[in-house]
Design a protein around this motif. Sequence first.
Motif, PDB file in Angstrom:
ATOM      1  N   ILE A 207       0.836  -1.201   0.000  1.00 62.68           N
ATOM      2  CA  ILE A 207       0.000   0.000   0.000  1.00 62.68           C
ATOM      3  C   ILE A 207       0.871   1.251   0.000  1.00 62.68           C
ATOM      4  O   ILE A 207       0.550   2.241  -0.670  1.00 62.68           O
ATOM      5  CB  ILE A 207      -0.937  -0.010   1.225  1.00 62.68           C
ATOM      6  CG1 ILE A 207      -1.994  -1.103   1.066  1.00 62.68           C
ATOM      7  CG2 ILE A 207      -1.606   1.343   1.414  1.00 62.68           C
ATOM      8  CD1 ILE A 207      -2.901  -1.269   2.274  1.00 62.68           C
ATOM      9  N   ARG A 208       1.980   1.195   0.699  1.00 68.40           N
ATOM     10  CA  ARG A 208       2.846   2.366   0.880  1.00 68.40           C
ATOM     11  C   ARG A 208       3.296   2.974  -0.441  1.00 68.40           C
ATOM     12  O   ARG A 208       3.379   4.194  -0.570  1.00 68.40           O
ATOM     13  CB  ARG A 208       4.059   1.967   1.730  1.00 68.40           C
ATOM     14  CG  ARG A 208       4.974   3.118   2.115  1.00 68.40           C
ATOM     15  CD  ARG A 208       5.951   2.657   3.178  1.00 68.40           C
ATOM     16  NE  ARG A 208       6.843   3.744   3.558  1.00 68.40           N
ATOM     17  CZ  ARG A 208       8.089   3.863   3.135  1.00 68.40           C
ATOM     18  NH1 ARG A 208       8.603   2.940   2.335  1.00 68.40           N
ATOM     19  NH2 ARG A 208       8.845   4.868   3.517  1.00 68.40           N
ATOM     20  N   ILE A 209       3.597   2.139  -1.438  1.00 70.68           N
ATOM     21  CA  ILE A 209       4.089   2.687  -2.710  1.00 70.68           C
ATOM     22  C   ILE A 209       3.087   2.536  -3.852  1.00 70.68           C
ATOM     23  O   ILE A 209       3.398   2.912  -4.990  1.00 70.68           O
ATOM     24  CB  ILE A 209       5.439   2.050  -3.106  1.00 70.68           C
ATOM     25  CG1 ILE A 209       5.303   0.536  -3.300  1.00 70.68           C
ATOM     26  CG2 ILE A 209       6.514   2.382  -2.100  1.00 70.68           C
ATOM     27  CD1 ILE A 209       6.550  -0.105  -3.884  1.00 70.68           C
ATOM     28  N   ASN A 210       1.896   2.030  -3.552  1.00 63.89           N
ATOM     29  CA  ASN A 210       0.902   1.863  -4.607  1.00 63.89           C
ATOM     30  C   ASN A 210      -0.390   2.633  -4.368  1.00 63.89           C
ATOM     31  O   ASN A 210      -1.235   2.706  -5.272  1.00 63.89           O
ATOM     32  CB  ASN A 210       0.566   0.373  -4.782  1.00 63.89           C
ATOM     33  CG  ASN A 210       1.701  -0.412  -5.423  1.00 63.89           C
ATOM     34  OD1 ASN A 210       1.994  -0.259  -6.603  1.00 63.89           O
ATOM     35  ND2 ASN A 210       2.386  -1.231  -4.618  1.00 63.89           N
ATOM     36  N   ALA A 211      -0.569   3.181  -3.176  1.00 65.98           N
ATOM     37  CA  ALA A 211      -1.793   3.928  -2.893  1.00 65.98           C
ATOM     38  C   ALA A 211      -1.737   5.304  -3.543  1.00 65.98           C
ATOM     39  O   ALA A 211      -0.676   5.928  -3.635  1.00 65.98           O
ATOM     40  CB  ALA A 211      -1.990   4.062  -1.385  1.00 65.98           C
ATOM     41  N   PHE A 212      -2.882   5.764  -3.999  1.00 62.94           N
ATOM     42  CA  PHE A 212      -3.006   7.085  -4.599  1.00 62.94           C
ATOM     43  C   PHE A 212      -3.772   8.004  -3.658  1.00 62.94           C
ATOM     44  O   PHE A 212      -4.773   7.595  -3.060  1.00 62.94           O
ATOM     45  CB  PHE A 212      -3.756   7.014  -5.930  1.00 62.94           C
ATOM     46  CG  PHE A 212      -2.958   6.401  -7.048  1.00 62.94           C
ATOM     47  CD1 PHE A 212      -2.292   7.186  -7.967  1.00 62.94           C
ATOM     48  CD2 PHE A 212      -2.891   5.015  -7.182  1.00 62.94           C
ATOM     49  CE1 PHE A 212      -1.565   6.618  -9.007  1.00 62.94           C
ATOM     50  CE2 PHE A 212      -2.168   4.436  -8.219  1.00 62.94           C
ATOM     51  CZ  PHE A 212      -1.495   5.242  -9.125  1.00 62.94           C
TER      52      PHE A 212
END
Length: 316
Positions: A207-212
């Motif tokens: 989630i840390r590098i894929n959440a918008f």
Amino acid sequence: MSRWISRFRKNQVVSLSTAIHNQKPSQASPPPIRVSITESAGRGVFATRRIGAGQLIHTAKPLLTHPSLSTLNTVCYFCLRKITPNNTSHHFQAHHLLFCSEHCKHNSKVFYDVESRADWTAFHDYCRSQGLKYPLLAKRLACMIISGAASADFVDILQPASLSNEMISQMEEGFGLLRNAFVKADIMDEQMTFLSKQWYASVLSRIRINAFRIELAGGSYEDLLSMAAASIEAEIAVGNAVYMLPSFYNHDCDPNVHIVWIENADARLKALRDVEEGEELRICYIDVSMSRDARQTILSQGFGFQCNCPRCLSGE
């Protein structure tokens, strides 16, 4: 610096303006893209034909959403659409949370029937005091798994961030509060077999590098154009979301694709300029108006890579 910002703002206004008149992609053919392995950045998205500036490339519905804690009483708890004084007569309420329609309230059952059984006060207070937003998405995913709507490996296809031992250790408090909320809600042990520290850390690393960060959701079309023309800083975030296909787009500080949110968390990816067949499609993960040093710092610390795009290499 000014020429990069000026061009981005101009393209952003064109992008939003085109979205108003062309909100639905063509249903006759699939999106003009393919996902392939790049030479240096893992997976990437490439054009399968020429794409014109302003063209809607594709749309994407989120896998996960969660409103910011500050917007819980002003946006739809499912799609993040803003609940304004003009549409309050059409909203649906449940346990002091708002849904913009019966459709969203019904679709929220994949997580809300479980979530509503627990007291999230301590977990939310922890996230609020620490300034954390991604554990909220992990909470929602855990509720979906417990309800049977998702599998424990639901987001495993997404690229994970590298987590240091210190970062994993810092997650332990949030994990404890999450699990404790389920235990106190009498969620059965067999429904929580997936809920380990390892699962929690793995989910947050993705989630840390894929959440918008969802911006511009809920404004009128006229407001969106005015905000884009006035200042990128005027955009207001209403929550965060995780997507499948948009997560495969790599970063560039001078992107050729922009993500637009018109009314809710449904994403629209639009070309900022002409893109040739075979060209990689890239988005900007951060604020394009920042200085080179600021961009490099945030990308290194937040996403784990050093940007070597032409703009950064030129010193802009």
